[in-house]
Design an enzyme around this catalytic site. Structure first.
Site: not given
Ligand SMILES: *Cc1c(COP(=O)(O)O)cnc(C)c1O
Length: 415
Positions: A227, A268, A270-271, A310, A337-338
């Site tokens: 997040g 956790e 990601g982004r 989005y 084609c969108e």
């Molecule tokens: C998608 C997700 C993340 C990573 O989210 P980011 O926005 O990329 O930081 C972490 N934990 C769970 C359970 C997720 O579904």
């Protein structure tokens, strides 16, 4: 101004055709170290990289070398994490609507299981028994607001246990043999504020104390999940991870002072871990002038879905024209084609020529991985720009044979 991590000169040395996603090893390592340093005050801290953001084994191994674990949400992600050398509690399994075989596999490899629902306690028990360490995902309902600004609405989200279900769940899990507990929540995505983690931490730390009082179960880790966002737009301020770490520490010390509860803190992300350290490189195939100007690329939404899905902004640099005046307004499109297959709408760019290389920024997370095969389009290659400046192909592009592979059951030959 947003500056790409690669120049036209650098791109010219890459011997693979566009489109491809390019990742910056130095940036990924530097950022991972900054995350670990920001939370070094917590001796148990671990960042479990959200594999779904960028499921490439070479990148996962780099993150593992930097001390990260892997957060998986499906069977294939678990298999990939395991193949990359992550084992046991280096793997978090945060899934929802989880199929049986995925829990079975997660339990077999000793991953930390994060339950999404009260009913999954019984589901898991029946499949493989309740492990000694178990985590539950919390959904506090209502709106999640920071300083009166609504960040998201957990009441509308499909994830997690209610607070009462957490209490009942912890009691039930203890009866079934669980000894160590984790608490997890993900309440807002791509937040561009240093307030998100501290506010979320407060909710989870207080809930951990409440659960101890209600159930006697000790929360041994709190997982702040993903997040933390990144500045996709040039005028956005990046988050300050050191500041975020300090502020989570302050909430930790405040909440747990006078208590012997001292949970490990996990994330956790990601982004935040890879988003800015990847870009999609594409070549201009066509220019078209009708009621508007269009620039048509060899990449499309199948390579990067966020703008189509989005309306997300991804900054675009025309390689080699970084300093040219931006006096050409156009839509930058793919070939699907969108009509929503546009990387940018009414974007101000330098004058574009056919053959120009476009660098579409911040594709390093939720980029390649959201890809699909609509219109029979093939997924691109992934390339790593290594710390020494050389490049390595870390996923080849799909071929028509890959696309047709699952039709082998029909006996039809595609040539
Ligand atoms: C998608 C997700 C993340 C990573 O989210 P980011 O926005 O990329 O930081 C972490 N934990 C769970 C359970 C997720 O579904």
């Amino acid at each position: 101004m947003k500056k790409p991590f690669i120049t036209l000169e650098g791109l010219k040395k890459i011997p693979h055709p566009t489109p491809y996603h390019l990742y910056d090893e130095a940036g990924i390592r530097r950022n991972a170290r900054a995350v670990n340093a920001a939370f070094a005050w917590n001796s148990g801290f671990k960042e479990y990289f959200a594999v779904k953001a960028t499921p490439n084994p070479v990148l996962l191994k780099i993150l593992r070398e930097e001390g990260c674990g892997a957060d998986c949400s499906s069977l294939t992600e678990l298999m990939m994490a395991r193949a990359c050398g992550f084992s046991g509690e280096e793997i978090m399994f945060s899934s929802n609507a989880t199929p049986r075989d995925e829990y079975e596999y997660a339990a077999k490899i000793g991953a930390l299981i994060n339950l999404d629902d009260f009913s999954h306690i019984e589901f898991l028990r029946e499949i493989c028994g309740i492990p000694e360490t178990i985590c539950c995902r919390f959904n506090p309902g209502g709106d999640f607001a920071i300083k009166n600004r609504i960040m998201d609405t957990p009441a509308e989200a499909k994830y997690g246990f209610t607070k009462a279900q957490l209490r009942d769940g912890f009691i039930k899990l203890r009866e079934l043999g669980a000894k160590k507990f984790g608490l997890h929540a993900f309440l807002a995505s791509n937040t561009l504020t240093n307030d998100y983690y501290p506010e979320l931490a407060r909710v989870l730390f207080e809930t951990a104390l409440w659960l101890r009082g209600e159930t006697g179960a000790e929360v041994s880790f709190v997982n702040l999940s993903g997040g933390i966002g990144i500045p996709y737009k040039p005028d956005e301020e990046p988050n300050d991870i050191a500041e975020i770490g300090r502020r989570v520490a302050a909430v930790y010390n405040e909440t747990f002072s006078g208590s012997d509860t001292r949970p490990a803190v996990y994330s956790e992300l990601g982004r935040f871990m890879t988003g800015p350290y990847g870009c999609l490189v594409a070549t201009v195939l066509h220019k078209k002038e009708i009621y508007k100007n269009y620039v048509g690329l060899d990449a499309s939404a199948v390579n990067l879905m966020r703008p189509a899905m989005y309306g997300a902004y991804h900054h675009i640099t025309v390689a080699g024209k970084e300093d040219a005046p931006e006096d050409f307004i156009c839509d930058v499109t793919g070939s699907l084609c969108e009509n929503n297959d546009k990387f940018a709408i009414d974007r101000r760019l330098p004058k574009i020529d056919i053959g120009d290389k476009l660098i579409i920024h911040d594709s390093g997370a939720h980029g390649f991985s959201m890809g699909y095969n609509y219109n029979g389009k093939l997924k691109s290659a992934e390339i790593l720009l290594k710390e020494d400046g050389s490049t390595e192909l870390i996923r080849r592009a799909e071929t028509p044979a890959d696309y047709f592979a699952t039709l082998d059951v029909t006996g039809i030959k595609f040539e």
